[in-house]
Write an enzyme that holds these catalytic residues in place. Structure first.
Site, PDB file in Angstrom:
ATOM      1  CD  GLU A  86      -3.200  -0.113   0.056  1.00  0.00           C
ATOM      2  OE1 GLU A  86      -2.990   1.015  -0.433  1.00  0.00           O
ATOM      3  OE2 GLU A  86      -4.211  -0.766  -0.229  1.00  0.00           O
ATOM      4  CD  GLU A  93      -2.519   5.358  -6.492  1.00  0.00           C
ATOM      5  OE1 GLU A  93      -2.790   6.085  -5.509  1.00  0.00           O
ATOM      6  OE2 GLU A  93      -3.276   4.463  -6.898  1.00  0.00           O
TER       7      GLU A  93
END
Length: 147
Positions: A86, A93
């Site tokens: 994560e 991102e």
């Protein structure tokens, strides 16, 4: 935050980190930068918070069921792997968004989708491990309670 609420995404993005662009000069600075990244992910990424909650529940259930140290270690490792994925997904991102700014690019989509896929694969592995280790004693406990 003083009122106990998590900061908004824009508040976290505007946090000032002195000398964050420099190489950490000591171990404590490295830990501070790392914990800042974890805090950022927890404050801004819904899925990171969900994984923390599920991981905490898995550890609590394993403790309640008195799993062995080896079994608890396997659960802890898979939880750590999911959380690490994560964090990497969030980093990828962010870097992709920085590179393409507000425009669409097919390679940016591929990078983001692959990073999200890595999280999915690690999550499925964690669910599999948890299923093998937690379900049999949980079913036995429920069965014993019913009978």
């Amino acid at each position: 935050m003083p009122d106990g609420k998590l900061p908004s995404h824009s508040q976290v993005r505007s946090l000032h980190r002195d000398s964050s662009w420099q190489v950490a000069t000591n171990i404590w600075t490295s830990f501070r930068y790392a914990s800042s990244g974890i805090f950022y992910a927890f404050a801004t990424q819904r899925n990171f918070r969900i994984h923390v909650i599920i991981g905490t529940a898995a550890i609590a259930l394993g403790t309640f069921l008195r799993l062995s140290r080896v079994e608890m270690t396997a659960i802890a490792i898979t939880i750590g792997f999911v959380l690490a994925m994560e964090l990497l997904n969030t980093a990828i991102e962010s870097v992709v968004d920085l590179a393409v700014k507000q425009s669409y690019h097919e390679l940016a989509r591929i990078a983001k989708d692959c990073a999200a896929g890595a999280v999915l694969v690690s999550s499925l592995a964690a669910v599999t491990v948890a299923g093998y280790l937690l379900l049999p004693p949980l079913v036995a406990l429920v069965w014993q309670y019913i009978n």
